[in-house]
Design a protein around this motif. Structure first.
Motif, PDB file in Angstrom:
ATOM      1  N   VAL A 124       3.878  -0.661   5.247  1.00 36.90           N
ATOM      2  CA  VAL A 124       2.316  -0.901   4.924  1.00 36.90           C
ATOM      3  C   VAL A 124       1.983  -2.129   5.436  1.00 36.90           C
ATOM      4  O   VAL A 124       2.590  -2.998   5.322  1.00 36.90           O
ATOM      5  CB  VAL A 124       1.657  -0.466   3.811  1.00 36.90           C
ATOM      6  CG1 VAL A 124       1.336   1.208   3.677  1.00 36.90           C
ATOM      7  CG2 VAL A 124       2.265  -0.805   2.608  1.00 36.90           C
ATOM      8  N   ILE A 125       0.508  -2.273   5.876  1.00 33.81           N
ATOM      9  CA  ILE A 125       0.098  -3.620   5.890  1.00 33.81           C
ATOM     10  C   ILE A 125      -0.867  -3.752   4.717  1.00 33.81           C
ATOM     11  O   ILE A 125      -2.014  -3.316   4.794  1.00 33.81           O
ATOM     12  CB  ILE A 125      -0.509  -3.969   7.237  1.00 33.81           C
ATOM     13  CG1 ILE A 125       0.629  -3.671   8.282  1.00 33.81           C
ATOM     14  CG2 ILE A 125      -1.245  -5.409   7.314  1.00 33.81           C
ATOM     15  CD1 ILE A 125       0.202  -3.750   9.774  1.00 33.81           C
ATOM     16  N   PRO A 126      -0.550  -4.229   3.646  1.00 35.75           N
ATOM     17  CA  PRO A 126      -1.575  -4.246   2.420  1.00 35.75           C
ATOM     18  C   PRO A 126      -2.685  -5.045   2.573  1.00 35.75           C
ATOM     19  O   PRO A 126      -3.851  -4.439   2.112  1.00 35.75           O
ATOM     20  CB  PRO A 126      -0.762  -4.996   1.358  1.00 35.75           C
ATOM     21  CG  PRO A 126       0.775  -5.065   1.814  1.00 35.75           C
ATOM     22  CD  PRO A 126       0.645  -4.993   3.099  1.00 35.75           C
ATOM     23  N   GLY A 127      -2.882  -6.011   3.475  1.00 31.35           N
ATOM     24  CA  GLY A 127      -4.333  -6.530   3.910  1.00 31.35           C
ATOM     25  C   GLY A 127      -5.148  -5.459   4.633  1.00 31.35           C
ATOM     26  O   GLY A 127      -6.452  -5.639   4.420  1.00 31.35           O
ATOM     27  N   HIS A 128      -4.790  -4.337   5.096  1.00 33.64           N
ATOM     28  CA  HIS A 128      -5.736  -3.243   5.570  1.00 33.64           C
ATOM     29  C   HIS A 128      -6.322  -2.415   4.442  1.00 33.64           C
ATOM     30  O   HIS A 128      -7.439  -1.745   4.731  1.00 33.64           O
ATOM     31  CB  HIS A 128      -4.870  -2.382   6.696  1.00 33.64           C
ATOM     32  CG  HIS A 128      -4.481  -3.070   7.767  1.00 33.64           C
ATOM     33  ND1 HIS A 128      -3.504  -2.761   8.834  1.00 33.64           N
ATOM     34  CD2 HIS A 128      -4.952  -4.340   8.102  1.00 33.64           C
ATOM     35  CE1 HIS A 128      -3.559  -3.445   9.715  1.00 33.64           C
ATOM     36  NE2 HIS A 128      -4.364  -4.562   9.746  1.00 33.64           N
ATOM     37  N   ALA A 152       0.815  -3.924  -7.620  1.00 30.20           N
ATOM     38  CA  ALA A 152       1.538  -5.087  -7.005  1.00 30.20           C
ATOM     39  C   ALA A 152       1.686  -5.054  -5.645  1.00 30.20           C
ATOM     40  O   ALA A 152       2.266  -4.023  -4.943  1.00 30.20           O
ATOM     41  CB  ALA A 152       2.952  -4.942  -7.663  1.00 30.20           C
ATOM     42  N   VAL A 153       1.325  -6.079  -4.882  1.00 31.58           N
ATOM     43  CA  VAL A 153       1.434  -6.159  -3.391  1.00 31.58           C
ATOM     44  C   VAL A 153       2.542  -6.877  -3.087  1.00 31.58           C
ATOM     45  O   VAL A 153       2.536  -8.402  -3.337  1.00 31.58           O
ATOM     46  CB  VAL A 153      -0.042  -6.654  -2.917  1.00 31.58           C
ATOM     47  CG1 VAL A 153       0.236  -6.827  -1.526  1.00 31.58           C
ATOM     48  CG2 VAL A 153      -0.949  -5.583  -3.018  1.00 31.58           C
ATOM     49  N   GLU A 154       3.458  -6.676  -2.100  1.00 37.14           N
ATOM     50  CA  GLU A 154       4.496  -7.372  -1.708  1.00 37.14           C
ATOM     51  C   GLU A 154       4.052  -7.437  -0.022  1.00 37.14           C
ATOM     52  O   GLU A 154       3.214  -7.041   0.369  1.00 37.14           O
ATOM     53  CB  GLU A 154       5.846  -6.773  -1.759  1.00 37.14           C
ATOM     54  CG  GLU A 154       6.086  -7.020  -3.153  1.00 37.14           C
ATOM     55  CD  GLU A 154       7.420  -6.323  -3.623  1.00 37.14           C
ATOM     56  OE1 GLU A 154       8.162  -6.148  -2.725  1.00 37.14           O
ATOM     57  OE2 GLU A 154       7.634  -5.946  -4.762  1.00 37.14           O
ATOM     58  N   LYS A 155       4.990  -7.910   0.916  1.00 36.47           N
ATOM     59  CA  LYS A 155       4.682  -8.176   2.232  1.00 36.47           C
ATOM     60  C   LYS A 155       4.365  -7.071   2.911  1.00 36.47           C
ATOM     61  O   LYS A 155       3.542  -6.855   3.596  1.00 36.47           O
ATOM     62  CB  LYS A 155       6.082  -8.806   2.751  1.00 36.47           C
ATOM     63  CG  LYS A 155       5.955  -9.186   4.392  1.00 36.47           C
ATOM     64  CD  LYS A 155       7.037 -10.144   4.585  1.00 36.47           C
ATOM     65  CE  LYS A 155       7.141 -10.071   6.312  1.00 36.47           C
ATOM     66  NZ  LYS A 155       7.917  -8.859   6.789  1.00 36.47           N
ATOM     67  N   ASP A 156       5.149  -5.825   2.863  1.00 34.37           N
ATOM     68  CA  ASP A 156       4.838  -4.556   3.349  1.00 34.37           C
ATOM     69  C   ASP A 156       4.944  -3.328   2.578  1.00 34.37           C
ATOM     70  O   ASP A 156       5.390  -2.406   2.933  1.00 34.37           O
ATOM     71  CB  ASP A 156       5.832  -4.302   4.602  1.00 34.37           C
ATOM     72  CG  ASP A 156       7.316  -4.433   4.450  1.00 34.37           C
ATOM     73  OD1 ASP A 156       7.475  -4.686   3.277  1.00 34.37           O
ATOM     74  OD2 ASP A 156       8.070  -3.915   5.252  1.00 34.37           O
ATOM     75  N   ARG A 157       4.865  -3.746   1.381  1.00 39.14           N
ATOM     76  CA  ARG A 157       4.784  -2.810   0.247  1.00 39.14           C
ATOM     77  C   ARG A 157       3.851  -2.919  -0.779  1.00 39.14           C
ATOM     78  O   ARG A 157       3.505  -4.219  -1.102  1.00 39.14           O
ATOM     79  CB  ARG A 157       6.035  -2.873  -0.551  1.00 39.14           C
ATOM     80  CG  ARG A 157       7.368  -2.155   0.293  1.00 39.14           C
ATOM     81  CD  ARG A 157       8.737  -2.302  -0.686  1.00 39.14           C
ATOM     82  NE  ARG A 157       9.014  -3.404  -1.093  1.00 39.14           N
ATOM     83  CZ  ARG A 157      10.025  -3.698  -1.844  1.00 39.14           C
ATOM     84  NH1 ARG A 157      10.885  -2.643  -1.861  1.00 39.14           N
ATOM     85  NH2 ARG A 157      10.367  -5.067  -2.044  1.00 39.14           N
ATOM     86  N   ILE A 158       3.342  -1.637  -1.385  1.00 40.08           N
ATOM     87  CA  ILE A 158       2.349  -1.758  -2.596  1.00 40.08           C
ATOM     88  C   ILE A 158       2.978  -0.944  -3.782  1.00 40.08           C
ATOM     89  O   ILE A 158       3.409   0.326  -3.220  1.00 40.08           O
ATOM     90  CB  ILE A 158       1.092  -1.252  -2.016  1.00 40.08           C
ATOM     91  CG1 ILE A 158       0.566  -1.811  -0.660  1.00 40.08           C
ATOM     92  CG2 ILE A 158       0.163  -1.309  -3.118  1.00 40.08           C
ATOM     93  CD1 ILE A 158      -0.781  -1.304  -0.155  1.00 40.08           C
TER      94      ILE A 158
END
Ligand code: UD1
Length: 420
Positions: free
Chosen positions: A254-258, A274-280
């Motif tokens: 995913v793109i968490p910023g979206h 918890a948010v990582e680069k392309d994972r939540i």
């Protein structure tokens, strides 16, 4: 007709891979006919709306070769400029062909989409913009007929930042005679993804993702390779699934910023994020806190995640007010949630949701795509068995929802209906 049967009460745990965004794939497929040659699109989700768009492109003369999530669209020969009612009536987003057909052939005939379950949904803003760019727009016998030997640019101020309207205008403007400025443009990530694709085709578009998009005209376009962004609405639906079952789900690709607006509301409800680069990573809690939401254009809270959040709020501790500002009739799921024991009152554009201790499994009817998802979520958390009927709505926009839920421990099955 198929139905989905859920035995509620299982806690969802695991890791889920998000598919490509339906709402980015549809304009990208439409845009693929704008240049001759073979355009390769990857991360296309396997959903019904994509199949309808593929069928439309084929009827226009394109050849599509699909291998898993990669579609190679050969648009060397576009022989027709007409999208017929039998396909358009099943998918409003067929209007996304107007811009590409105008750009490629200078003419387009697309059936006028009818009303839909979530409201009247006119396309007057699209058509006004095409007229302002010099096109002749006629509505005859249920068809939109547009012709333009050439499109002038100009400054277009949209009455509302319509998503598909912004996409249509961007596509039509790419080969206009002059610069086009779109003011009050929609800012959704899917618009940025489309602008990136068009720029790979040789277009010169600036400002996508802001409310002012500038399209500098180019003489010709070329085929390209393009990747579809992850589906933020599918990701948000799984985040809500973790929250409503008090489970723990790792949402990958995913793109968490979206998803900032949803994640902030889940955080306020007491859900751990918890948010990582392309994972939540989403860890639900029993009895989340009641939180108000109001849908808005991006980056506000998405209308496409309103019904899912409402399902969660049905089990919250306290009262939440859910206000729908984008569509006038997007509370069709309320009556069904009430059948499951929810305590909800509608007052105009707001739904007042008073949390209850339990939802009870029931027979419910899906009414539109996102409403169906909310009923599945409610069924996951309800006591006993829920049967969701009319699940073809879900097939329009969720890739293998049942399989993905099963992989995380949900007791959910799709039961094939008898063929008529
Ligand atoms: C897109 C999304 C849909 C999402 C919606 C709002 C796609 C394929 N679909 O739909 O999933 O729910 O954005 O985020 O991307 N309106 C007018 N006149 C117009 C156009 C729109 O009055 O010419 C109104 C609509 O009736 C609605 C509101 O504007 O009330 C928003 O519509 P719009 O942004 O156009 O939604 P879509 O692009 O159809």
């Amino acid at each position: 007709m198929d139905e989905i049967v859920i035995n509620g009460g299982e806690i969802l745990n695991g890791r889920i891979l998000i598919s490509g965004a339906k709402n980015a794939a549809l304009p990208a497929l439409a845009a693929a006919i704008m240049a001759p040659g073979v355009t390769a699109l990857t991360n296309i989700p396997d959903v019904k709306d994509v199949r309808v768009m593929s069928e439309l492109l084929t009827q226009l003369g394109a050849e599509i070769d699909r291998v898993t999530d990669t579609f190679r669209v050969n648009a060397s020969d576009i022989t027709s400029f007409e999208a017929p009612y039998n396909l358009v009536r099943t998918m409003r987003a067929s209007v996304l062909l107007l811009g590409p057909l105008l750009s490629r052939l200078g003419k387009a005939r697309v059936s006028l989409p009818g009303g839909c379950a979530i409201g009247n949904r006119p396309i007057d803003i699209h058509l006004k913009a095409f007229s302002k760019m010099g096109a002749e727009v006629e509505l005859r016998h249920g068809m939109i007929d547009i012709r333009a030997d050439k499109l002038t640019g100009g400054i277009l101020v949209l009455d509302f930042p319509t998503v598909t309207g912004t996409e249509n205008i961007m596509m039509a403007a790419v080969k206009a005679d002059d610069v086009t400025e779109i003011h009050n443009a929609a800012m959704e990530p899917e618009i940025v993804n489309l602008a990136d694709m068009l720029n790979s085709m040789g277009a010169e578009i600036e400002g996508a993702g802001t409310d002012r998009i500038v399209v500098h005209p180019v003489k010709s376009l070329n085929a390209c390779e393009h990747r579809i962004i992850p589906d933020r609405i599918e990701a948000g639906t799984f985040a809500a699934a973790a929250a409503i079952t008090a489970g723990c789900i790792q949402i990958c690709n995913v793109i968490p910023g979206h998803l900032t607006s949803l994640l902030s509301k889940l955080d306020q409800a007491g859900v751990s994020i918890a948010v990582e680069k392309d994972r939540i990573l989403v860890q639900g809690v029993p009895g989340p806190k009641a939180v108000d939401i109001q849908t808005a254009v991006y980056p506000g809270y998405p209308t496409d995640l309103q019904a899912q959040f409402m399902a969660l709020m049905c089990l919250a501790d306290g009262e939440s007010v859910i206000t729908e500002t984008i569509f006038e009739n997007r509370f069709m799921h309320v009556a069904e949630l009430i059948r499951m024991g929810a305590d909800i009152t509608i007052r105009g554009r707001a739904a007042i949701v008073r949390g209850v201790d339990n939802l009870l499994g029931s027979e419910v009817m899906a009414t539109d795509l996102r409403a169906s998802a909310s009923l599945v979520l409610a069924g996951l958390a309800a006591q006993g068995r829920t049967r969701v009927l009319r699940v073809y709505h879900l097939d329009r926009g969720y890739e293998n929802l049942v399989g993905k839920m099963q992989s995380m421990g949900a007791d959910i099955q799709r039961i094939p209906g008898r063929k008529p």
